[in-house]
Design a protein around this motif. Structure first.
Motif, short mmCIF file in Angstrom:
data_model
loop_
_atom_site.label_atom_id
_atom_site.label_comp_id
_atom_site.label_asym_id
_atom_site.label_seq_id
_atom_site.Cartn_x
_atom_site.Cartn_y
_atom_site.Cartn_z
N GLY A 218 -9.37 6.53 -12.27
CA GLY A 218 -9.13 7.80 -12.98
C GLY A 218 -8.10 8.65 -12.27
N GLN A 219 -8.12 9.95 -12.56
CA GLN A 219 -7.10 10.84 -11.98
C GLN A 219 -7.21 10.94 -10.46
OE1 GLN A 219 -9.16 11.90 -14.47
NE2 GLN A 219 -10.22 13.78 -13.89
N LEU A 220 -8.42 10.81 -9.91
CA LEU A 220 -8.55 10.90 -8.46
C LEU A 220 -7.87 9.70 -7.81
CD1 LEU A 220 -12.26 12.09 -8.26
CD2 LEU A 220 -10.21 13.51 -8.10
N GLY A 221 -8.07 8.54 -8.40
CA GLY A 221 -7.39 7.35 -7.92
C GLY A 221 -5.89 7.46 -8.07
N LYS A 222 -5.47 8.00 -9.21
CA LYS A 222 -4.02 8.17 -9.46
C LYS A 222 -3.38 9.02 -8.37
CE LYS A 222 -0.84 10.02 -12.93
NZ LYS A 222 -0.52 11.44 -13.15
N MET A 223 -4.05 10.11 -8.01
CA MET A 223 -3.47 10.99 -6.99
C MET A 223 -3.56 10.37 -5.59
SD MET A 223 -4.28 14.81 -8.55
CE MET A 223 -5.85 14.54 -9.35
N MET A 224 -4.55 9.51 -5.37
CA MET A 224 -4.61 8.75 -4.11
C MET A 224 -3.40 7.83 -3.98
SD MET A 224 -8.23 7.02 -3.19
CE MET A 224 -9.63 8.02 -3.65
N LEU A 225 -2.99 7.28 -5.11
CA LEU A 225 -1.88 6.32 -5.09
C LEU A 225 -0.55 6.97 -4.72
CD1 LEU A 225 -2.63 4.01 -8.18
CD2 LEU A 225 -3.23 3.64 -5.78
N TYR A 226 -0.39 8.29 -4.96
CA TYR A 226 0.85 8.94 -4.49
C TYR A 226 0.96 8.74 -2.97
CZ TYR A 226 0.29 11.81 -8.78
OH TYR A 226 0.11 12.27 -10.05
N GLU A 227 -0.20 8.79 -2.32
CA GLU A 227 -0.22 8.74 -0.85
C GLU A 227 -0.08 7.30 -0.34
OE1 GLU A 227 -0.01 11.70 0.39
OE2 GLU A 227 -0.29 12.51 -1.62
N THR A 228 -0.71 6.34 -1.03
CA THR A 228 -0.53 4.95 -0.59
C THR A 228 0.91 4.51 -0.81
OG1 THR A 228 -1.32 4.11 -2.73
CG2 THR A 228 -2.94 4.31 -0.96
N ARG A 229 1.56 5.03 -1.84
CA ARG A 229 2.98 4.73 -2.04
C ARG A 229 3.80 5.35 -0.91
NH1 ARG A 229 4.60 1.04 -3.14
NH2 ARG A 229 6.57 1.66 -4.05
N LYS A 230 3.48 6.58 -0.56
CA LYS A 230 4.21 7.27 0.52
C LYS A 230 4.15 6.48 1.81
CE LYS A 230 2.51 11.20 2.37
NZ LYS A 230 1.99 12.58 2.22
N PHE A 231 2.99 5.89 2.10
CA PHE A 231 2.81 5.12 3.33
C PHE A 231 3.12 3.62 3.12
CE2 PHE A 231 -0.64 8.36 4.78
CZ PHE A 231 0.34 9.19 5.27
N ASP A 232 3.46 3.26 1.89
CA ASP A 232 3.62 1.84 1.52
C ASP A 232 2.43 1.00 1.98
OD1 ASP A 232 5.07 -0.13 0.10
OD2 ASP A 232 5.66 -1.04 2.00
N ILE A 233 1.26 1.41 1.54
CA ILE A 233 0.03 0.64 1.76
C ILE A 233 -0.33 -0.05 0.45
CG2 ILE A 233 -2.46 0.86 2.20
CD1 ILE A 233 -1.72 3.32 3.98
N GLN A 234 -0.57 -1.35 0.51
CA GLN A 234 -0.90 -2.09 -0.71
C GLN A 234 -2.29 -1.72 -1.23
OE1 GLN A 234 -0.02 -6.24 -1.33
NE2 GLN A 234 1.07 -6.34 0.61
N THR A 235 -2.39 -1.62 -2.57
CA THR A 235 -3.67 -1.23 -3.18
C THR A 235 -4.06 -2.15 -4.33
OG1 THR A 235 -2.39 0.30 -4.54
CG2 THR A 235 -3.60 1.25 -2.68
N HIS A 236 -5.35 -2.37 -4.45
CA HIS A 236 -5.93 -3.02 -5.62
C HIS A 236 -6.83 -1.99 -6.30
CE1 HIS A 236 -5.57 -7.55 -4.38
NE2 HIS A 236 -4.48 -6.87 -4.11
N VAL A 237 -6.76 -1.90 -7.62
CA VAL A 237 -7.56 -0.91 -8.35
C VAL A 237 -8.32 -1.61 -9.47
CG1 VAL A 237 -7.45 1.11 -9.88
CG2 VAL A 237 -6.00 1.02 -7.83
#
Lengths: 386, 386
Positions: free
Chosen positions: B17-36
């Motif tokens: 949801g939106q909380l995950g979406k906003m978390m992803l701004y930060e994982t992109r910033k750090f270039d950390i790979q994510t699975h959702v």
């Protein structure tokens, strides 16, 4: 006004490097659909756009085909096919900055003549159609040492620029069209980012200062606000605004300037896009440069350009002795310091001096930020895995 | 330390949801790979992660299979299969917050008993295994009106909570296990977000205040810093820290509290994740709550929780008279106001009271921000296309 938010509207971005990647944080925030094209299939922007395509930005047909599928087209790199942009504009696709503006900037000879014609102060220069023409002028005594040599096209990140002090320095120069520019003994190298939208609303960001390494000729810190006299800052912002309006530029224009020993401001060159000198804005500014670029090209109202706190940016470039899979040594140590944020661009392979990321240091006191920035620079190393 | 940045490391996020979406701004910033993973194929987080999967978060096998492909697992919603988390922990997958912590929070009856056992002040309550048990207690005079009824499971965004003043109010209640809680005549409803990493480093954010509509029982503004006495603020932050440590919580814990008329602080309930009451932090804080959550679950040093400027958050919920494809009326008008940033979650369909986004208003002066927030609230409307 067009409905951009959670709608079918599509913004196209030519180029998928780190600037595009940081733009996408903002399109995601506003839920604006994006198409991105880049020659590199592993480009930093391949993730977080709605559609990614691998393709050559200088190829007419590729850019044309890409552009026809979007509503507004922008770019994060100047090296794009201008003829394709012109054709797209004819077909009714909005292109910001426009092909006409980009054409005046892409070639540094044309850019310099534009400053002359628009009474924008800039260092004196001559244009030479080839290396031979330059050598002839030197031979005839029409061009004296020292001067700054710049290739009129293709320069990027310090490439295509050289300080020429004697005949020996001429050897390495390329055969391309070039300019020879008067060397300015400047006090400071400054930059101002200007935002302008199609409705003509214009805002300037505070002046930033490039602090150079005391011995190596390399920018070490980008500091906002610049530690200069407020009157000089005012002059620089006004000049940057004048440049943006002269170009009828839409989007962001980064105006790089020299502050001379007499406190005159000369325009060095411009970049028609978000810029390294504006990265501090993500943490410091009311509206960061990437959001501002999106606002500008979509003809939305421009945001507040003031800073919340002082900011310093340090580039993270690959260590000169390392090449291979990247490792950010001591990154956890710099993250333990108050107000320090690393930005990792997502390039898997480091190479000597490759731009891999940047670090922002924010603090209410710019002098305190400056101390921390030095600490950060001494700690973090961009190396390769053993 | 693990190498998270531009590496093969994978962070799994349950919920998109939106909380995950906003978390992803930060994982992109750090270039950390994510699975959702999310049950909705159109979930806001389907973009900007490295891998997205549609699936049921309450299904044991689904969560187990998803979790086995990541190195660290976190969640953005409490409603996930705890047995699968336990199994993954046994298998060596780090799960933050842990299954044990989530188990103490997921059921509100267990959560309330936990407060009692840990001497954490909270409103008095009784637990009833069913609606019938509650009705019997009322019949026998053991439970008096008024009280606050809460379903022990499944409550979200004000669902599963009701104020019961008389027998008539009992009709609509579900049959589920519930608690009946003493009504607290509070001065203020406050919240503190606590970050804690596996190494035990703990930081609290400043206290925020929920300002309610004067007549409708609905939060209108989340205000940071809360306009309360500094001594009360200190007490609230200390209590929140105590709660986090009691739970041995890792990640973000949002602690909602009541400030009583006597300036006592009672814990109302907690959410073990980034929280609506922390959205202001994206623009206001040195380290926003989403970056802080990522830092915490990866055992990185926690960032500065101080504010750069005051912030107020207004939720953007669907207008009660509209259902259909969303249109954000007057969004360009609010964007013209200094310090105003809309966040659009990316839900295509609006429904009455659906959370569609939020707006942050920042200003050096919180009273000025409060005025602008009211202006924003009066201007923007979340409606459907004609």
């Amino acid at each position: 006004m067009l409905n951009y938010f959670s709608s079918d509207f599509k913004l196209g971005i030519l180029g998928g490097g780190q600037l595009g990647k940081m733009m996408l944080y903002e399109t995601r925030k506003f839920d604006i659909q994006t198409h991105v094209i880049d020659p590199n299939p592993e480009a930093p922007s391949r993730i977080a756009c709605n559609y990614f395509e691998q393709g050559d930005l200088m190829d007419y047909e590729t850019v044309l085909k890409f552009g026809r599928n979007v509503d507004v087209l922008t770019f994060e790199i100047e090296g794009v096919n201008i003829e394709a942009l012109k054709k797209l504009e004819e077909e009714g696709i909005k292109t910001y900055p426009s092909a006409a503006t980009l054409e005046k900037i892409q070639n540094k000879g044309i850019q310099k003549n534009f400053y002359l014609n628009n009474k924008i102060p800039t260092a004196g220069f001559d244009i030479f159609s080839s290396k031979k023409a330059l050598l002839d002028a030197i031979e005839e005594g029409k061009r004296k040492f020292p001067f700054v040599w710049k290739s009129t096209t293709g320069g990027y990140d310090g490439k295509g620029v050289a300080v020429i002090k004697s005949k020996a320095d001429l050897k390495e120069l390329s055969e391309a069209e070039c300019i020879a520019e008067e060397m300015i003994p400047f006090k400071n190298e400054l930059a101002v980012i200007v935002a302008r939208n199609p409705s003509g609303e214009v805002k300037t960001y505070p002046v930033v200062e490039m602090e150079f390494h005391p011995t190596a000729n390399q920018v070490e810190y980008v500091i906002c606000p610049a530690r200069i006299d407020p009157e000089v800052a005012k002059k620089a912002r006004n000049l940057a605004k004048k440049v943006s309006e002269a170009f009828q530029h839409v989007g962001l224009l980064a105006v790089e300037m020299f502050q001379t020993k007499e406190d005159n401001i000369l325009v060095n060159e411009v970049a028609p896009r978000p810029h390294n000198s504006g990265h501090y804005s993500i943490e410091s500014s009311y509206t960061n440069q990437f959001e501002q670029h999106i606002r500008a090209v979509l003809d939305l109202p421009l945001g507040n350009t003031n800073s919340k706190v002082g900011g310093i940016m340090v580039n993270l470039v690959g260590d000169e002795n390392h090449e291979g899979e990247v490792l950010y040594e001591n990154i956890e140590k710099i993250m333990a310091i108050n107000g320090v944020t690393p930005h990792i661009y997502g390039k898997k392979i480091t190479r000597p001096f490759r731009k891999m990321g940047h670090v922002t240091i924010i603090n209410e006191e710019i002098q305190e930020a400056r101390k921390i920035a030095e600490e950060v620079k001494n700690l973090i190393k961009v190396i390769s895995k053993k």
